[in-house]
Design an enzyme around this catalytic site. Sequence first.
Site, PDB file in Angstrom:
ATOM      1  N   GLY A  76       0.816  -1.199   0.000  1.00 49.64           N
ATOM      2  CA  GLY A  76       0.000   0.000   0.000  1.00 49.64           C
ATOM      3  C   GLY A  76       0.851   1.250   0.000  1.00 49.64           C
ATOM      4  N   THR A  77       1.984   1.207   0.695  1.00 57.34           N
ATOM      5  CA  THR A  77       2.877   2.355   0.743  1.00 57.34           C
ATOM      6  C   THR A  77       3.407   2.693  -0.647  1.00 57.34           C
ATOM      7  OG1 THR A  77       3.518   1.983   3.043  1.00 57.34           O
ATOM      8  CG2 THR A  77       5.066   3.207   1.674  1.00 57.34           C
ATOM      9  N   GLN A 184      -7.541   1.817   4.774  1.00 57.44           N
ATOM     10  CA  GLN A 184      -8.207   1.383   6.001  1.00 57.44           C
ATOM     11  C   GLN A 184      -9.677   1.045   5.797  1.00 57.44           C
ATOM     12  OE1 GLN A 184      -7.689  -0.239   9.167  1.00 57.44           O
ATOM     13  NE2 GLN A 184      -5.994   1.198   8.931  1.00 57.44           N
ATOM     14  N   SER A 201      -4.347  -1.636   0.383  1.00 63.24           N
ATOM     15  CA  SER A 201      -3.341  -2.609   0.821  1.00 63.24           C
ATOM     16  C   SER A 201      -4.028  -3.902   1.205  1.00 63.24           C
ATOM     17  CB  SER A 201      -2.565  -2.043   2.015  1.00 63.24           C
ATOM     18  OG  SER A 201      -1.490  -2.877   2.366  1.00 63.24           O
ATOM     19  N   ALA A 202      -3.648  -5.003   0.563  1.00 63.95           N
ATOM     20  CA  ALA A 202      -4.392  -6.262   0.681  1.00 63.95           C
ATOM     21  C   ALA A 202      -4.424  -6.818   2.101  1.00 63.95           C
ATOM     22  CB  ALA A 202      -3.807  -7.304  -0.271  1.00 63.95           C
ATOM     23  N   HIS A 203      -3.350  -6.653   2.863  1.00 66.05           N
ATOM     24  CA  HIS A 203      -3.347  -7.268   4.194  1.00 66.05           C
ATOM     25  C   HIS A 203      -4.323  -6.588   5.143  1.00 66.05           C
ATOM     26  CE1 HIS A 203      -0.994  -4.263   6.579  1.00 66.05           C
ATOM     27  NE2 HIS A 203      -0.528  -3.931   5.394  1.00 66.05           N
ATOM     28  N   CYS A 327       3.940   6.984  19.142  1.00 61.52           N
ATOM     29  CA  CYS A 327       5.066   7.198  20.041  1.00 61.52           C
ATOM     30  C   CYS A 327       5.735   5.866  20.347  1.00 61.52           C
ATOM     31  CB  CYS A 327       4.589   7.851  21.327  1.00 61.52           C
ATOM     32  SG  CYS A 327       5.873   8.142  22.531  1.00 61.52           S
TER      33      CYS A 327
END
Length: 399
Positions: A76-77, A184, A201-203, A327
């Site tokens: 996806g990135t 998402q 993104s497939a996952h 964080c």
Amino acid sequence: MADPSAPGVYLDAASTEPPHPAARSALLEALDAGWADPARLYGTARGTRVLLDRARARVAEVLGARADEVSFTSSGTQAVHLAVLGGLRARRRVGRHLVVSAVEHSSVLHAAEAHERDGGEVTVVGVDRAGRVDPGEFAAALRPDTALACLQSANHEVGTVQPVAEVAEACRAARVPLFVDAAQSLGRTDVPGGWSFLAGSAHKWGGPAGVGVFAVRKGTRWRSPLPDDEREQRRVPGFENVPGIVAAAAALEAFRADMAADAARLSSLVDRIRAEVPRAVADVEVVGDPVRRLPHLVTFSCLYVEGEALLTELDRLGFAVSSGSSCTADTLRPSHVLEAMGVITHGNVRVSLPRGVRSADVDRFLTVLPGAVGRLRRTALDDFETGSGNVDTGRRSRP
């Protein structure tokens, strides 16, 4: 105290959804039938090409797109980077101005930073306390030299659904292409209309990791920011992962087919968490839009508790959750999403329910959470009183 013999409960679907049975079955079949090079002309390769084309058509159907508008990436990135950088490169003659929301995924913001380093200009549109952009404010950020605008379909940390349709209308009127990061929400909600570029993104929907989706509307100008390659309609370099792509398409179809029924059930469980956590635990803030949200995701912040300590304690009790904050021990930087919203940036827990989660699992989580928070608060108070530590209110980030 949780029953130590009870099985672990996975509540981090926003990070990655457990593999869908449809994906597993399709992957195993495609490993045997779809391993050849789909660009070649001999029989085995043509068979692989058929599998790839069918998977493309199945994904396009879910997206409401044409098959030739859809390409597959390695993540996806990568799809995000290709959309942002390629969309900007294609419109350099128009201008070098980019508009993004303050709560985009880090992959979008990192691409924006690269654009700035290359001499471009970026306008960041803020959000309200629920994490939602104002369509009017977004429209006002568009200029004659705006080359691209970016707005996620829904936020990955707090679940707030963005007003994509209204923003898309403003972009259309300004003749500015709109990139929608739908990673998402794909398979969980209806695909928003009005996009020029879209990424997934497939996952995130139970497909295999290492497969992304990059869609470009017909007639939208796009120029690859990478060296030319003959693969994937000259949009994505490298050998296609055909078995993974076939599995991704199967999972997306299956996820979409179950969406209406599963979304209602998961949303009801999230409503229970949103209502019960503040009642059971003092000094808690539930963040994100309570209504215009993804069905499976909820984030809350606990004052006087370190988020990382709480995640570790919940893991010890058998619950896999993540933090609404990015964080970490490496960066000590709070979440840019939570900062943009103006909410507590520490002590956050993101609960995201996977397909098939049981109501009893949520009940057990709600049972153990108050005790876990209480123990950590007592420990923090003891450390403070003995001078060995500080009580973190969670209202500001640590230096």
